[in-house]
Design a protein around this motif. Structure first.
Motif, PDB file in Angstrom:
ATOM      1  N   GLU A  29       0.880  -1.034   0.023  1.00 33.64           N
ATOM      2  CA  GLU A  29      -0.022   0.000  -0.152  1.00 33.64           C
ATOM      3  C   GLU A  29       0.803   1.334  -0.302  1.00 33.64           C
ATOM      4  O   GLU A  29       1.875   1.348   0.790  1.00 33.64           O
ATOM      5  N   ILE A  31       0.915   4.783   0.765  1.00 35.02           N
ATOM      6  CA  ILE A  31       0.260   5.933   1.833  1.00 35.02           C
ATOM      7  C   ILE A  31       0.177   7.225   1.416  1.00 35.02           C
ATOM      8  O   ILE A  31       1.472   7.849   1.452  1.00 35.02           O
ATOM      9  N   SER A  35       3.899   7.609   5.826  1.00 35.54           N
ATOM     10  CA  SER A  35       3.759   6.834   7.072  1.00 35.54           C
ATOM     11  C   SER A  35       3.455   8.038   8.166  1.00 35.54           C
ATOM     12  O   SER A  35       4.260   8.960   8.116  1.00 35.54           O
ATOM     13  N   TYR A  39      -1.601   7.378  12.290  1.00 35.47           N
ATOM     14  CA  TYR A  39      -2.382   6.326  11.563  1.00 35.47           C
ATOM     15  C   TYR A  39      -2.157   4.966  12.210  1.00 35.47           C
ATOM     16  O   TYR A  39      -2.731   3.923  11.853  1.00 35.47           O
ATOM     17  N   THR A  40      -1.530   5.052  13.285  1.00 39.83           N
ATOM     18  CA  THR A  40      -1.481   3.667  13.984  1.00 39.83           C
ATOM     19  C   THR A  40      -2.571   3.341  14.903  1.00 39.83           C
ATOM     20  O   THR A  40      -2.504   2.141  15.605  1.00 39.83           O
ATOM     21  N   LYS A 212      -8.681  -1.973   2.967  1.00 37.43           N
ATOM     22  CA  LYS A 212      -7.367  -2.296   2.317  1.00 37.43           C
ATOM     23  C   LYS A 212      -7.583  -2.108   0.700  1.00 37.43           C
ATOM     24  O   LYS A 212      -6.734  -1.658  -0.079  1.00 37.43           O
ATOM     25  N   GLY A 215      -7.614   1.827   0.844  1.00 40.31           N
ATOM     26  CA  GLY A 215      -6.353   2.371   1.396  1.00 40.31           C
ATOM     27  C   GLY A 215      -6.629   3.609   2.350  1.00 40.31           C
ATOM     28  O   GLY A 215      -7.962   4.061   2.344  1.00 40.31           O
ATOM     29  N   THR A 216      -5.703   3.886   2.988  1.00 42.49           N
ATOM     30  CA  THR A 216      -5.781   5.036   3.808  1.00 42.49           C
ATOM     31  C   THR A 216      -5.982   6.374   3.011  1.00 42.49           C
ATOM     32  O   THR A 216      -5.701   6.673   2.087  1.00 42.49           O
ATOM     33  N   PHE A 231       3.393   1.377   3.092  1.00 39.41           N
ATOM     34  CA  PHE A 231       2.902   0.803   4.304  1.00 39.41           C
ATOM     35  C   PHE A 231       3.863  -0.071   4.893  1.00 39.41           C
ATOM     36  O   PHE A 231       4.043  -0.026   5.973  1.00 39.41           O
ATOM     37  N   TRP A 232       4.368  -0.961   4.141  1.00 39.20           N
ATOM     38  CA  TRP A 232       5.490  -2.043   4.650  1.00 39.20           C
ATOM     39  C   TRP A 232       6.867  -1.545   4.207  1.00 39.20           C
ATOM     40  O   TRP A 232       6.934  -1.380   2.871  1.00 39.20           O
ATOM     41  N   GLN A 235       5.053   2.425   7.586  1.00 35.13           N
ATOM     42  CA  GLN A 235       3.868   2.370   8.538  1.00 35.13           C
ATOM     43  C   GLN A 235       3.999   1.341   9.768  1.00 35.13           C
ATOM     44  O   GLN A 235       3.734   1.448  10.687  1.00 35.13           O
ATOM     45  N   ASP A 239       3.422   1.367  13.567  1.00 40.54           N
ATOM     46  CA  ASP A 239       2.403   0.630  14.298  1.00 40.54           C
ATOM     47  C   ASP A 239       2.754  -0.178  15.403  1.00 40.54           C
ATOM     48  O   ASP A 239       2.563  -0.350  16.538  1.00 40.54           O
TER      49      ASP A 239
END
Lengths: 561, 179
Positions: A29, A31, A35, A39-40, A212, A215-216, A231-232, A235, A239
């Motif tokens: 994703e 964002i 990040s 958003y966590t 998902k 998305g954000t 995201f990965w 983010q 998290d």
């Protein structure tokens, strides 16, 4: 070289199950705006729920949902199972924190406009998750089957009963009958551990897949949206950091602010003022404004309106604008809503209970049985002459070969963790007359060898015991069965509060907790902690601090931003 | 990561940073899992407080016991298990050799924990589960039992036989008390 078998397994699975596609949906994703820690909050709710599930399953391995053992079994977990205090503490605080974090999560979604097209389903599934979470909270509290939990359940189901037409049926559905009892506990347990988890997992699936797919929502500022971040792992890293903070907070609360031992359910104890848990206080307060024929407005009308507001929000507010500064009306409505709920909660918190009695109410003394009504004045002790008195379930040994004196055995009250504060009130009414305020000094007792009523603060050395269970048993023998002090003709003797039902077993448990607290022993002391809670916290905190330094060191050494 | 310390291109730094983040995520997740996992596992491995309270139970009047013949004596005893405080019916095998000398056997077979019986005709104890056979003195005659019958602590007081109930680990050659 090692990647080959992994690749092979990967291919093997993907030919049969869309693992890569699912993983892509989960972590691929971009964002908008990159990040952010804000958003966590969603993953924090997810973490909290996961922890609730784990600690919940662990609790079920010790807890039994029966009215006679629910409280005992929970307390067994809390005081005698290694780290049982941590399991229950984390479940209790996790439940409270979950509602707080959920509220923050929804507030954020509201401010960011995350409920707007095309994210309506994300919002609706979220509302469902909120309702399920409130359901968890409502059905979880009574499971402890202590004074607090019992009354929370009693009041909550009564409210359900005031709903016009279907109310009575609804109450009976929840309670399993007219009154609160074993069937009620079973139903709350089944809802809490089976029905609601299934609902929650389904609603969560709906929520997360919808999320998902779209998305954000990202920042409302178009300038900030130009850049994006992955995201990965970016983010996810944030998290995990937030998750760790929540984790350490839960451990901190479990160690330093453990849940209260409310004492066993005692419906005869009219001094108890039932109040719901904090997250239902706003409704409780609302009910006070709608009484008599207007009652259904409070019990059904207000909650329905609130739920409808939530559900219809994405359809009533169709303005595509996300910037909160350009949606003043919606923001104002949201603000008023939040302030109202908060104000009602605070009012409910600081208000006197609906059923609060003036101090020194006669309710307690009227509980005195006729045979020891004079307990505080001239106790011409009534030794229980009839053995048939069903004073204890556990005391006697109904065996032909063994004649055991049930009068020397501790009763039910000894095995229950009482509430010292409530015990203090009972003590003031029943015991202080002879043993003195706070047990500090006994009255004169002419005719007895000692000459006065024994002091309880400090208590005699033979009765005192560091082990809270043994201490309670020692005290219990006297409170259950009474005692005529040695001497020619003692004026005062100890009444048999248990055998004569002068006090309920619950009151006896509370009085024992109180007398023990006077002697510096906590009735709810953790007998077998696994590790001293404080030391455990210090250890955990040290691990985190160490990790902080190590990762900082690596960052500096390798020049990682 | 050593080679990254030379002046890298932007892409390189970014790649290193991401790799580092992935490692951190894994380590943090593992640490959190251990912090919760170890205590949680510990809670499952068993309450270590002695749950069993072994107190003397009055079992029989010594005068009434038959001489040299095993009798199954039943008695009520207080049993504490976890949060339960119950009165339970227990059974022991008692053999009076003389008014002063009495053997008390736990009724539980040392093989796998079945309750064995007395065969008066053959003058021996027999376990119905796996056919372990014990002599009246408790010794194993045949069958899979790994050790003789377990004796229980006993004493005589005011003409009564008192017994301390205990459970022992089944299936092992030595008598190990279990809580």
């Amino acid at each position: 070289m090692t990647s080959r078998p992994i690749e092979w397994i990967n291919r093997w699975i993907n030919e049969r199950w869309p693992l890569s596609a699912v993983l892509r949906l989960a972590i691929d994703e971009e964002i908008p705006g990159g990040s952010r820690f804000v958003y966590t909050d969603g993953s924090a709710v997810f973490l909290l729920f996961t922890l609730q599930a784990i600690t919940g399953i662990l609790q079920v391995l010790f807890y039994v949902p029966t009215v006679d053992h629910a409280y005992d079994s929970l307390n067994y977990l809390r005081t005698e199972v290694p780290f049982g205090w941590l399991i229950h503490g984390m479940h209790f605080w996790g439940a409270n924190l979950m509602i707080v974090v959920l509220a923050l999560h929804m507030t954020r979604a509201f401010i960011w406009g995350a409920y707007k097209k095309p994210r309506e389903l994300v919002w609706l599934a979220g509302v469902l998750l909120l309702l399920v979470t409130m359901g968890f909270s409502f059905t979880g509290s009574p499971l402890t089957w202590d004074q607090h939990g019992y009354w929370a359940g009693e009041v909550g189901t009564s409210i359900a009963g005031t709903i016009p037409v279907v109310g009575d049926m609804q109450k009976r559905l929840l309670r399993g009958g007219e009154g609160m009892g074993q069937l009620t506990l079973s139903r709350f347990f089944a809802l809490h551990t089976m029905v609601l988890p299934l609902l929650l997992v389904s609603a969560f699936g709906l929520h997360i897949i919808a999320f998902k797919v779209r998305g954000t929502v990202g920042p409302w500022d178009a300038l900030k949206r130009r850049l994006s971040g992955p995201f990965w792992p970016d983010q996810v890293y944030k998290d995990v950091l937030t998750g760790s903070a929540i984790f350490i907070l839960l451990i901190f609360l479990s160690v330093f602010v453990p849940p209260v031992f409310w004492g066993p359910v005692d419906i005869l104890d009219t001094n108890y003022v039932p109040k719901p848990d904090w997250n239902f206080l706003f409704l409780y307060q609302v009910l006070k404004y709608f009484q008599g024929p207007l009652e259904p407005v409070g019990t059904v009308g207000v909650p329905t309106v609130i739920v409808l507001l939530f559900v219809t929000l994405p359809f009533t507010d169709r303005n595509p604008e996300k910037n909160p500064f350009r949606r003043p009306l919606v923001m104002l409505c949201g603000f008023i809503f939040a302030v109202t709920i908060t104000a009602l909660t605070l009012l409910g918190y600081y208000s006197r209970g609906l059923a609060e009695l003036p101090a020194g109410s006669p309710a307690v003394s009227s509980l005195l049985g006729p045979d020891d009504a004079g307990a505080a004045k001239t106790p011409s002790v009534s030794q229980p002459s009839d053995q048939s008195a069903p004073a204890q379930k556990t005391g006697g040994m109904p065996s032909a070969t063994v004649e055991t004196n049930s009068r020397t055995m501790p009763g039910e009250g000894a095995h229950v963790i009482g509430n010292a504060e409530r015990g203090g009130a009972v003590f003031g009414n029943y015991c202080a007359g002879c043993h003195g305020a706070k047990g500090a000094g006994g009255m004169q007792n002419p005719g007895s060898d000692e000459g006065k009523v024994p002091q309880l603060n400090p208590v005699e050395r033979e009765i005192y015991n560091k082990d809270p269970k043994a201490f309670a048993e020692n005290l219990d023998r006297f409170i259950q069965h009474g005692l005529v002090p040695p001497g020619k003709k003692p004026l005062l003797s100890m009444p048999a509060f248990g055998d004569t039902h002068g006090l309920t077993q619950q009151q006896i448990a509370n009085v024992e907790a109180y007398i023990m607290s006077l002697n510096g022993i906590d009735r709810g002391q953790i007998v077998n902690p696994g590790m001293e809670p404080r030391n455990f916290f210090i250890l955990v905190a040290s691990v985190y601090i160490l990790m902080l330094f190590i990762q900082g060191g690596i960052r500096i050494k390798s020049g990682i931003p | 990561m050593e080679h990254d310390s030379q002046i890298p291109e932007m892409g390189h730094v970014e790649a290193t940073r991401r790799r580092f983040l992935k490692w951190l995520i894994a380590v943090l997740a593992a640490v959190n899992a251990l912090i919760a996992g170890i205590p949680f596992l510990r809670s499952l491995l068993g309450p270590s407080v002695a749950a069993q309270k072994n107190e003397w139970s009055k079992v029989a009047a010594v005068d009434l016991l038959p001489q040299d013949s095993p009798v199954d004596m039943r008695f009520m005893a207080e049993s504490g298990e976890a949060y339960l405080h119950n009165t339970v019916l227990r059974s022991v095998w008692v053999i009076k050799h003389s008014p002063e000398k009495i053997s008390v056997f736990s009724p539980v077979c040392t093989h796998l924990g079945c309750y064995y019986q007395w065969n008066g005709q053959a003058d021996r104890f027999e376990c119905p589960c796996h056919a372990s056979v014990f002599a009246p003195d408790g010794k194993v005659i045949s069958g899979p039992a790994p050790r003789p019958l377990d004796t229980l602590e006993s004493k005589i007081e005011n003409g009564y036989l008192l017994v301390k109930w205990e459970n022992f680990k089944a299936g092992v050659p030595t008598k190990i008390p279990v809580a």
